[in-house]
Design an enzyme around this catalytic site. Sequence first.
Site, PDB file in Angstrom:
ATOM      1  N   ILE A 145      -2.339  16.723  28.220  1.00 57.98           N
ATOM      2  CA  ILE A 145      -1.665  16.036  27.117  1.00 57.98           C
ATOM      3  C   ILE A 145      -1.585  16.983  25.922  1.00 57.98           C
ATOM      4  CG2 ILE A 145      -2.421  13.769  27.910  1.00 57.98           C
ATOM      5  CD1 ILE A 145      -4.518  13.788  25.636  1.00 57.98           C
ATOM      6  N   HIS A 146      -0.983  16.497  24.856  1.00 58.84           N
ATOM      7  CA  HIS A 146      -0.879  17.244  23.600  1.00 58.84           C
ATOM      8  C   HIS A 146      -0.280  18.639  23.846  1.00 58.84           C
ATOM      9  CE1 HIS A 146      -2.833  13.865  21.956  1.00 58.84           C
ATOM     10  NE2 HIS A 146      -4.084  14.254  22.080  1.00 58.84           N
ATOM     11  N   GLU A 147      -0.753  19.628  23.082  1.00 58.23           N
ATOM     12  CA  GLU A 147      -0.155  20.959  23.154  1.00 58.23           C
ATOM     13  C   GLU A 147      -0.370  21.644  24.496  1.00 58.23           C
ATOM     14  OE1 GLU A 147      -1.868  20.557  18.871  1.00 58.23           O
ATOM     15  OE2 GLU A 147      -2.405  19.921  20.903  1.00 58.23           O
TER      16      GLU A 147
END
EC number: 4.1.99.29
Length: 288
Positions: A145-147
């Site tokens: 998830i995220h970056e």
Amino acid sequence: MKNISVAHSPDADDIFMYYAIKFGWVDIKDAKFENIADDIETLNQATLKGVYDICAISFALYPFVKDDYALLKTAVSFGEGYGPKLIKKKGVKLKRNFKVALSGEFTTNALIFKISYPEARIIYMNFLDIEQAVIDGKVDAGVLIHESILTYNNELEVEAEVWDLWQNLCEDKTLPLPLGGMCLRRSIPLIDAIKYENVLIKAVDVANKNRKTLAPMLLEKGLIRVDAPTLDKYLDLYANDNSVNLSPIQYKAINKLFELGYKHGFYQNLIKAEEFLIPSEYEELRNS
């Protein structure tokens, strides 16, 4: 002066959307926002315990906290053709009961994953540790998830996009993937709740309109984990015009998520997001 705790994740889009307040670009009268940054599942768990006044959450958590928290209309993140990724080592073929690392029990990606892969063996860990766990062979696969969806190791490959899993579950293929938003404690007086939500809406809007100024400031102060090009790409995905105020199609997507969770036995009741918002029209009626 009231102290209001505002918790958000340390990923780039949440920091970007909040820091117009931190830098004093948006004024709050009669209140002081105290921000806390923590990983999204820690925030989900904290919300279950009622720790913070305002908190970033996974949309999949909301039906569990609806009685204690109102859903905010701003600081939202959706995927449109993109989102979390199920990754594995290159060349590995996953068994039906493969062992997988997810970023938390109450995350949106976990809900969609569990519906799509009912036989998988799930363990939960901090999202920052998932990539290395797959590389080290502690798990067969993991959902990034995220970056991390932009920067994962070249030893890894994508087994499935959570966006595609979402599409497979939806009859309406136009719906964006609802990932995260914010909620506010219901015990806060309504007039104050309306004011705090308006401040957050303004902060997200100001940040979005002043991205070329704000993004370099965040990088210079070491508040972001990625470099400038990656930050720019990431904000294109998750902190944009669609993050400022929930739209009709975004409500429809959140409601579809709730419907899927209810249909597959994860929620006791079927709810609609629009029924759990702060009634901001009260302020207009009060002043009319």
